[in-house]
Write an enzyme that holds these catalytic residues in place. Sequence first.
Site, mmCIF file in Angstrom:
data_model
loop_
_atom_site.group_PDB
_atom_site.id
_atom_site.type_symbol
_atom_site.label_atom_id
_atom_site.label_comp_id
_atom_site.label_asym_id
_atom_site.label_seq_id
_atom_site.Cartn_x
_atom_site.Cartn_y
_atom_site.Cartn_z
ATOM 1 N N LYS A 181 -38.011 -39.256 -45.056
ATOM 2 C CA LYS A 181 -38.359 -40.560 -44.512
ATOM 3 C C LYS A 181 -39.856 -40.787 -44.624
ATOM 4 O O LYS A 181 -40.668 -39.912 -44.304
ATOM 5 C CB LYS A 181 -37.900 -40.642 -43.053
ATOM 6 C CG LYS A 181 -38.016 -42.023 -42.435
ATOM 7 C CD LYS A 181 -37.420 -42.045 -41.028
ATOM 8 C CE LYS A 181 -37.457 -43.424 -40.421
ATOM 9 N NZ LYS A 181 -36.910 -43.454 -39.044
ATOM 10 N N CYS A 188 -32.846 -45.056 -41.399
ATOM 11 C CA CYS A 188 -32.946 -45.777 -40.137
ATOM 12 C C CYS A 188 -33.713 -47.083 -40.334
ATOM 13 O O CYS A 188 -33.385 -47.886 -41.186
ATOM 14 C CB CYS A 188 -33.584 -44.879 -39.076
ATOM 15 S SG CYS A 188 -33.492 -45.556 -37.398
ATOM 16 N N GLU A 235 -27.469 -40.609 -40.602
ATOM 17 C CA GLU A 235 -28.766 -39.990 -40.307
ATOM 18 C C GLU A 235 -28.598 -38.809 -39.365
ATOM 19 O O GLU A 235 -27.848 -38.861 -38.385
ATOM 20 C CB GLU A 235 -29.684 -41.030 -39.674
ATOM 21 C CG GLU A 235 -31.069 -40.508 -39.289
ATOM 22 C CD GLU A 235 -31.861 -41.512 -38.477
ATOM 23 O OE1 GLU A 235 -33.093 -41.347 -38.391
ATOM 24 O OE2 GLU A 235 -31.255 -42.454 -37.927
#
Length: 532
Positions: free
Chosen positions: A353, A406, A289
């Site tokens: 995301k 994440c 990430e």
Amino acid sequence: MIGQLSSRIILLSGWRRALVAFLAGALATLALPPYDFFAVCLVSFPVLVWLIDGAVDTADGGWLRRALPAAVVGWWFGFGYFVAGLWWIGNALLVDAQNFAWALPLAVLGLPAFLAFFYALATLIARLLWSDGLGRIFAIAFGFGIAEWLRSFVLTGFPWNAIGYAAMPVPLLMQSDAALGLYAMNALAVFVFAAPALLADKRHRRTGLALALLLVAAHLGFGFYRLHHAPAVVDEATGVRIRIVQPSIAQSMKWDDAARRAIFDKHIALSEAPPQPGEPKPSIIVWPETSVPYILTRTPEALSRIGEALSDGQVLLAGAVREEEGGGGTGPLYYNSIVAIDDRGEIIDAVDKVHLVPFGEYLPLEKWLRGLGLQEVVEMPGGFTAAASRRSLSVSDGLAFLPLICYEAIFPSELGYSGPKAAAILNVTNDAWYGNTPGPYQHFRQAQLRAVEQGLPLIRAANNGLSAVVDPYGRITDGLALNAVGVIDASLPSGVDPFWGTPPGVVQTWTILVLMVAASCGFQVLSSRRFD
């Protein structure tokens, strides 16, 4: 002896009752990674049952007044559980201590204090259904099942360290998750963990303990059966070779302008390293990430350098910040993304995301909180913008991955996506925020269980660990330790069909919860008739 202990705990009051509840909750965290000593829950939950037995208000103030003492016990239990299980979140605020150290008490104590209200609700619900003997074990299992389900979505949700994880520390014990899902496992785990409280009872003791042992036997038996019929751990049927890069960049360096070139060069060097003798070159390279220290659309030379580093046919999947022009003169929008880059240095696909971290990647109630001088922890003007929906990431012709950036990996009910069918889960993360604490281990375990539920292998690239390739049975085929620097070269395992054809969800959750509440209500009726 157990009867004497239970009597002493039942008779506790005031600060002593609160302290024992807090310590019981804190003790239960030893069942979580990296300790995985699940037997402690066989102590913590019976203590909680006995505390609820003694949490009564004899005043005639209605049902809420009668149940409130039990809710207080549940809150103290939850406060202990979440303080001991989430203290490491405060480490993220010390990365930029000058700006965020003031918020340390809010992270270490404030967040657990809020999450503890879910466990207060669990014990309040349980107390309303309470009866003697086995009935109260069903009641507390139902209460926690409801509370953990609510914790998965209320105020965007935070189902971190759900109780069910304590019952699934190794692949043998993970297979039930494929059939029932996390939310059903939460209730069943609490039932088993609380059942030893019956050792102090005369009524239903044998029945309750036998039922708990039957559940444990089914849990073990199903795991053994499923793994016995599973293919070998290393499965090269897909023919896809993956390289995962773990650079272990210190969080304090991540956005240091002077360190950007060195960070980028480290990722390139690890990507270009030759494979072990006799091993083929990987066709897919994965960076963690926000691993690219540049905005790629502003830095074409970085894309060119990536193209030079890739061999013919190789594709890089890299965590990066993506910039997009906002409408109405609002300035650019920033997305936490995964970009796919081919051997010509061209971006061939990108996904953003969907589920952002409150206060970490964006500010809830932004206008009001910014007016108070608050800002998100991430160093990005205005924070990140969330994608409207999740879709698969196209890697090459006929190959796509399900991207989870994440902590998106902790939400089993949010993994629906559009686009081509995924061959694997791709989880990129940066847990360097949390240092050498239980946080990265807890995060990895939750991602590991998503592979089991979805029937998909997991490709996990974490900046400082834990990076790994996990097959759809939760077995680690290869991995790197926390804070190690290096690469993983591994074959991509094949996926399997989910146990029910689709991942477990609403049907399995509510089947278990309805059975629990029906049993607790039935015992409550029987108990009331016995005393009439």
